[in-house]
Design a protein around this motif. Structure first.
Motif, PDB file in Angstrom:
ATOM      1  N   ASP A  15       0.832  -1.205   0.000  1.00  0.00           N
ATOM      2  CA  ASP A  15       0.000   0.000   0.000  1.00  0.00           C
ATOM      3  C   ASP A  15       0.866   1.255   0.000  1.00  0.00           C
ATOM      4  OD1 ASP A  15      -2.307  -1.513   0.023  1.00  0.00           O
ATOM      5  OD2 ASP A  15      -2.529  -1.441   2.207  1.00  0.00           O
ATOM      6  N   VAL A  16       1.969   1.212   0.732  1.00  0.00           N
ATOM      7  CA  VAL A  16       2.855   2.379   0.777  1.00  0.00           C
ATOM      8  C   VAL A  16       3.523   2.588  -0.575  1.00  0.00           C
ATOM      9  CG1 VAL A  16       4.920   3.352   1.861  1.00  0.00           C
ATOM     10  CG2 VAL A  16       3.202   2.186   3.258  1.00  0.00           C
ATOM     11  N   ASP A  73       2.520  14.133   4.610  1.00  0.00           N
ATOM     12  CA  ASP A  73       2.004  12.777   4.443  1.00  0.00           C
ATOM     13  C   ASP A  73       2.909  11.842   5.244  1.00  0.00           C
ATOM     14  OD1 ASP A  73       0.809  10.477   3.608  1.00  0.00           O
ATOM     15  OD2 ASP A  73       1.478  10.598   1.528  1.00  0.00           O
ATOM     16  N   VAL A  74       2.522  11.548   6.484  1.00  0.00           N
ATOM     17  CA  VAL A  74       3.374  10.817   7.418  1.00  0.00           C
ATOM     18  C   VAL A  74       3.096   9.311   7.337  1.00  0.00           C
ATOM     19  CG1 VAL A  74       4.008  10.472   9.830  1.00  0.00           C
ATOM     20  CG2 VAL A  74       3.523  12.775   8.981  1.00  0.00           C
ATOM     21  N   ILE A  75       4.160   8.559   7.082  1.00  0.00           N
ATOM     22  CA  ILE A  75       4.103   7.098   7.048  1.00  0.00           C
ATOM     23  C   ILE A  75       5.004   6.573   8.152  1.00  0.00           C
ATOM     24  CG2 ILE A  75       4.546   5.039   5.655  1.00  0.00           C
ATOM     25  CD1 ILE A  75       4.422   7.082   3.201  1.00  0.00           C
ATOM     26  N   THR A  76       4.479   5.791   9.060  1.00  0.00           N
ATOM     27  CA  THR A  76       5.287   5.283  10.162  1.00  0.00           C
ATOM     28  C   THR A  76       5.689   3.828   9.913  1.00  0.00           C
ATOM     29  OG1 THR A  76       3.322   4.613  11.425  1.00  0.00           O
ATOM     30  CG2 THR A  76       4.208   6.819  11.841  1.00  0.00           C
ATOM     31  N   ALA A  89       0.925   5.610  15.221  1.00  0.00           N
ATOM     32  CA  ALA A  89       1.125   6.918  15.845  1.00  0.00           C
ATOM     33  C   ALA A  89       0.012   7.859  15.425  1.00  0.00           C
ATOM     34  CB  ALA A  89       2.484   7.499  15.442  1.00  0.00           C
ATOM     35  N   ALA A  90      -0.350   8.764  16.325  1.00  0.00           N
ATOM     36  CA  ALA A  90      -1.345   9.779  15.997  1.00  0.00           C
ATOM     37  C   ALA A  90      -0.801  10.672  14.888  1.00  0.00           C
ATOM     38  CB  ALA A  90      -1.659  10.610  17.242  1.00  0.00           C
ATOM     39  N   GLY A  91      -1.634  10.937  13.910  1.00  0.00           N
ATOM     40  CA  GLY A  91      -1.222  11.831  12.836  1.00  0.00           C
ATOM     41  C   GLY A  91      -0.640  11.132  11.628  1.00  0.00           C
ATOM     42  N   GLU A  92      -0.504   9.816  11.678  1.00  0.00           N
ATOM     43  CA  GLU A  92       0.040   9.102  10.515  1.00  0.00           C
ATOM     44  C   GLU A  92      -1.047   8.910   9.462  1.00  0.00           C
ATOM     45  OE1 GLU A  92      -0.726   4.433  11.674  1.00  0.00           O
ATOM     46  OE2 GLU A  92       1.222   5.301  12.137  1.00  0.00           O
ATOM     47  N   GLN A  93      -0.614   8.803   8.196  1.00  0.00           N
ATOM     48  CA  GLN A  93      -1.544   8.503   7.110  1.00  0.00           C
ATOM     49  C   GLN A  93      -1.419   7.061   6.624  1.00  0.00           C
ATOM     50  OE1 GLN A  93      -0.050  11.885   7.022  1.00  0.00           O
ATOM     51  NE2 GLN A  93      -2.007  12.220   8.040  1.00  0.00           N
ATOM     52  N   ALA A  94      -0.294   6.427   6.923  1.00  0.00           N
ATOM     53  CA  ALA A  94      -0.080   5.028   6.536  1.00  0.00           C
ATOM     54  C   ALA A  94       0.914   4.417   7.507  1.00  0.00           C
ATOM     55  CB  ALA A  94       0.417   4.927   5.100  1.00  0.00           C
ATOM     56  N   HIS A  95       0.961   3.074   7.540  1.00  0.00           N
ATOM     57  CA  HIS A  95       1.795   2.406   8.537  1.00  0.00           C
ATOM     58  C   HIS A  95       2.332   1.092   7.987  1.00  0.00           C
ATOM     59  CE1 HIS A  95       3.146   1.073  12.494  1.00  0.00           C
ATOM     60  NE2 HIS A  95       2.507  -0.067  12.314  1.00  0.00           N
ATOM     61  N   ILE A  96       3.604   0.817   8.303  1.00  0.00           N
ATOM     62  CA  ILE A  96       4.212  -0.476   8.012  1.00  0.00           C
ATOM     63  C   ILE A  96       4.544  -1.124   9.357  1.00  0.00           C
ATOM     64  CG2 ILE A  96       6.179  -1.686   6.990  1.00  0.00           C
ATOM     65  CD1 ILE A  96       6.360   0.530   4.912  1.00  0.00           C
ATOM     66  N   GLY A  97       3.890  -2.225   9.660  1.00  0.00           N
ATOM     67  CA  GLY A  97       4.081  -2.872  10.956  1.00  0.00           C
ATOM     68  C   GLY A  97       5.261  -3.823  10.976  1.00  0.00           C
TER      69      GLY A  97
END
Length: 342
Positions: A194-195, A280-283, A289-297
């Motif tokens: 997705d990222v 556009d924050v991706i963690t 995290a609060a404020g992220e738009q996408a995440h990789i676990g």
């Protein structure tokens, strides 16, 4: 590249199974009681060396830093490192400038150690001590499994020096034994897809992390640049706030490496600043995290071990992104597997 990436859990197990040779090296270094640590490397290996610098300072309590090879190879200077452990980190062991630095350091009386994937290389020959990182042949030009093999080898060396016996503490050994399984879990995730779709048409990218994660940010940036030709700027989270954060806006994706520890906690301030600037924050990390738009676990581990896991889905991101952009990640333009610099 996909095959190299997929072999990393097996590579971790091979390194752990063959750690007796590393213990001998660590025990010998501990016996000498070096006063500081100097690491020298180029390219991807330089990011592994950065991780080694953090390990040396935090786990050994020794001042540590990265050498500038050109000081020796171009300017002909020979710094006095007689009380140092000087570690050359190189996959091929064939870069002339690194060889010159280790040769100069050894002649000044330093304890010299080469970490390579080539035990018959010139760097291994010129160093007093050598650790084979046991990554096996790497097929793609972009380094993946050799990078993480360097990380794990450096971790074993530092933890072995710390105890003085060459072997890590039992609690550390138990955590290390989990790494192959955790690496397989990290590679099984699909969040990177997705990222990659999100970044397919990006023209710029910022990658950031603090502490141990800074090495991951640097290496992720490097991989994306060399495979996708996307301008990816790497900063420590602290340095980002000291000016470069000004580039953040709605059009600027920011990959943030957020581990489970002090470095990860310090990234909360960075993410909050980015949020107020509508970036556009991706963690990347074990938690959202609060404020992220996408995440990789990734699996949750002590922050000391997280660089061995966090980079895995980021390597897959670089690969997937390159393919989505119509590039060939196995043969990036203008790059060869072995780079000779002076």
């Amino acid at each position: 590249m996909a095959t190299d990436i997929g072999e990393q859990p097996t590579t971790y197990q091979r390194i752990l199974d063959g750690a007796a040779a590393v213990r001998e090296v660590a025990r010998e270094v501990a016996r000498r009681d070096v006063r500081h640590v100097v690491l020298v490397a180029r390219g991807t290996s330089d990011h592994a060396a950065l991780y080694g610098s953090y390990l040396s300072q935090i786990r050994l309590g020794r001042p540590a830093g990265l050498a500038s090879p050109s000081v020796v190879s171009l300017y002909g200077a020979h710094p006095d490192v007689s009380q140092a452990l000087v570690i050359g980190v190189s996959q091929s062991g064939r870069s002339p400038d690194l060889v010159e630095v280790l040769d100069s350091a050894r002649r000044s009386g330093a304890t010299t150690l080469a970490l390579t994937n080539a035990p018959d290389s010139e760097l291994a020959r010129v160093a007093e001590l050598h650790v084979d990182i046991l990554a096996g042949p790497e097929r793609a030009v972009a380094a993946t499994k050799t990078y993480t093999a360097e990380l794990l080898s450096l971790l074993l060396v530092v933890e072995g020096i710390r105890t003085g016996t060459g072997a890590p503490e039992p609690a550390v050994a138990r955590e290390l034994d989990r790494l192959p399984e955790l690496a397989a879990q990290a590679l099984a995730g699909r969040d990177h897809e997705d990222v990659a779709a999100r970044l397919r048409y990006a023209t710029q990218l910022v990658v950031t992390g603090r502490g141990y994660a800074y090495a991951t940010a640097r290496e992720a940036s490097h991989k994306i640049i060399e495979t996708s030709y996307l301008s990816a700027l790497a900063y420590s989270g602290a340095d980002l706030l000291h000016g470069p954060v000004a580039v953040a806006d709605r059009e600027m994706p920011v990959l943030t490496i957020v581990g489970d520890g002090p470095g990860g906690a310090a990234m909360n301030e960075v993410i909050e600043r980015l949020r107020t600037m509508h970036a556009d924050v991706i963690t990347v990390g074990p938690g959202r995290a609060a404020g992220e738009q996408a995440h990789i676990g990734v699996p949750a581990v002590d922050e000391r071990y997280s660089p061995l896991l966090d980079i895995l889905p980021l390597q897959r991101l670089a690969l997937t992104l390159a393919l989505a952009r119509g590039e060939d990640p196995d043969s990036p333009r203008g790059i060869t597997k072995v780079t000779h610099t002076r």
